[in-house]
Design a protein around this motif. Sequence first.
Motif, short mmCIF file in Angstrom:
data_model
loop_
_atom_site.label_atom_id
_atom_site.label_comp_id
_atom_site.label_asym_id
_atom_site.label_seq_id
_atom_site.Cartn_x
_atom_site.Cartn_y
_atom_site.Cartn_z
N GLU A 116 1.27 -1.92 -16.18
CA GLU A 116 2.00 -1.98 -17.43
C GLU A 116 3.40 -1.39 -17.32
OE1 GLU A 116 0.33 1.24 -16.24
OE2 GLU A 116 -1.16 0.16 -17.42
N ILE A 118 6.29 -2.38 -15.90
CA ILE A 118 7.44 -3.22 -16.22
C ILE A 118 7.58 -3.36 -17.73
CG2 ILE A 118 8.40 -5.55 -16.07
CD1 ILE A 118 7.23 -5.78 -13.27
N ARG A 122 10.93 -2.18 -19.45
CA ARG A 122 11.82 -3.28 -19.83
C ARG A 122 12.30 -3.14 -21.27
NH1 ARG A 122 11.75 -9.04 -21.11
NH2 ARG A 122 9.53 -9.06 -21.62
N SER A 131 12.40 -4.89 -8.97
CA SER A 131 11.07 -5.12 -8.43
C SER A 131 11.17 -5.88 -7.11
CB SER A 131 10.23 -5.93 -9.44
OG SER A 131 8.95 -6.23 -8.94
N GLU A 248 2.91 -12.29 -10.82
CA GLU A 248 3.22 -10.86 -10.76
C GLU A 248 1.94 -10.05 -10.70
OE1 GLU A 248 5.02 -9.65 -14.56
OE2 GLU A 248 4.21 -11.53 -15.38
N HIS A 250 1.03 -7.51 -12.30
CA HIS A 250 1.35 -6.78 -13.52
C HIS A 250 0.72 -7.52 -14.68
CE1 HIS A 250 3.95 -5.68 -17.00
NE2 HIS A 250 4.11 -4.53 -16.38
N GLY A 255 5.81 -8.58 -18.87
CA GLY A 255 6.36 -8.56 -17.53
C GLY A 255 7.25 -9.75 -17.23
#
Length: 315
Positions: A116, A118, A122, A131, A248, A250, A255
């Motif tokens: 979590e 990102i 963000r 990344s 990803e 993620h 994300g």
Amino acid sequence: MRAAFSDTLVRLAREDANVLLLTGDHGYALFDAFRKECPDQYINAGIAEQNMVGMAAGLARAGFRPFVYGLSAFIPVRVVEQIKLDVAHDQLPVVFIGDGAGFVYSHLGTSHQSTEDIACTRAIPDLAVYSPADRHEVAACMELAYRSGRSVYLRMGKSDRGDVHAAPGALSGTDLGQIGRLLPVVSAKAEHHRISFVATGSMVRTAMEIAREEYPEAPVWSVPFIKPVDADQVAAVCAHSDVVVTLEEHSVHGGLGSLVAEIASERAPARVLRIGVADRFSAHCGTYDYLLKEHGLERGLVAEQIRRYLATTTK
């Protein structure tokens, strides 16, 4: 990737005595070279990550260039408030390094798995999010984070899947104008594509392998910069693709996939298949490869998701 990170950090610290490394009682072997070469620039802040970020903010105000290292479950997730208010709010030049992003610390359970980070970072104003996917991108992103003089979160997956670029020249650490760009790792000659891959971090290698085996005409893009990102370039990829597949390690919420879908909805409507971690915790502990399978991120399972999606959405 970790060796490239360490080598670049040591070089930056040699060149600039104001570069400091702060760690929350992590990364001892990783920082052997740094402690040997720059012992006066190393600070072990102990298991007190919130306090460590406050220290970094104060040091940045005093003219230093702090790099703050921790496992991504702790840097940034444990210290989101401190990053937001102590650092990003005042646009201080602090670089946060979140190591072991995703499922790498698999046996340690949910507390050490970070899917979590990102999404958390963000949404913070004035905080860049990087990344990198391989050692070349790591070295360049480290250099660019330092040269940019801004607040940066750099997500580093401990699992090294090998190089995705043939040479360091794919991204230069000296050209700030490259920040935000998507990097081609598999090029395609046609102007319009049935499918395009947009991936970040450890999943770039997966995208490359699936494209090579099943979609040889498909381009593959690496996204070392989640924020800022070149929205024009992302929109162009969407405009020239029937389907854009994002990959990803993620959550699918907040994300890379969310980022591409947001841009597509405003600039170039396209079908976006977001492949990542579903809205759930890991059910079991196990090896890294086991957790990739549990969450559907193993290469064969990813390829099957794509085949099913294409079968129901394209002719």
